[in-house]
Write an enzyme that holds these catalytic residues in place. Sequence first.
Site, PDB file in Angstrom:
ATOM      1  CB  CYS A  34      28.300   2.841-109.324  1.00 22.97           C
ATOM      2  SG  CYS A  34      27.311   3.952-109.491  1.00 22.97           S
ATOM      3  CG  ASP A  36      27.969   5.862-112.230  1.00 20.30           C
ATOM      4  OD1 ASP A  36      29.542   6.874-111.600  1.00 20.30           O
ATOM      5  OD2 ASP A  36      28.114   5.339-112.882  1.00 20.30           O
ATOM      6  CB  CYS A  59      28.826   4.093-116.326  1.00 15.01           C
ATOM      7  SG  CYS A  59      27.550   3.652-116.769  1.00 15.01           S
ATOM      8  CB  CYS A 103      23.210   2.568-115.414  1.00 11.03           C
ATOM      9  SG  CYS A 103      24.304   1.354-115.157  1.00 11.03           S
TER      10      CYS A 103
HETATM   11 FE1  FES Z   1      26.899   4.291-112.373  1.00 16.01          FE
HETATM   12 FE2  FES Z   1      26.072   2.668-114.373  1.00 16.01          FE
HETATM   13  S1  FES Z   1      27.648   1.724-113.219  1.00 16.01           S
HETATM   14  S2  FES Z   1      25.003   4.389-112.892  1.00 16.01           S
END
Ligand code: FES
Length: 125
Positions: A34, A36, A59, A103
Amino acid sequence: MLYSEKVMDHFMNPRNVGKIEDADGIGEVGNAKCGDIMKIYIKVENNIITDVKFNTFGCGSAIASSSMATELIKGKTVDRALELTNKAVAEALDGLPAHKLHCSVLAEEAIKAAIEDYRAKKSCA
Ligand code: FES
């Protein structure tokens, strides 16, 4: 409702956001899928985590997880903090949707990375 009130609360009013300039340990982890990124700073005195802050570029669930995780380890010994699992973070948030559980894994990994960094720095001191 997809997200619990606790998730929404920690997302809207995240605790311990920021940076510790003279941190004793810093952990940065990312999720390649993702994109992140989460960074956690810890301050340790007499083996106790006296302060902890985070910066999360990610997110809402990652922000809520970092906020809750920092609350859960503040005031704990380093060893207790190492025992924190992503499951415990998700439970403390009254659950995360299944596809958002990864996450909370970031929060567990970032804390572990910060403690490893702290231990590595301490052993060189
Ligand atoms: Fe990447 Fe939540 S979607 S940490």
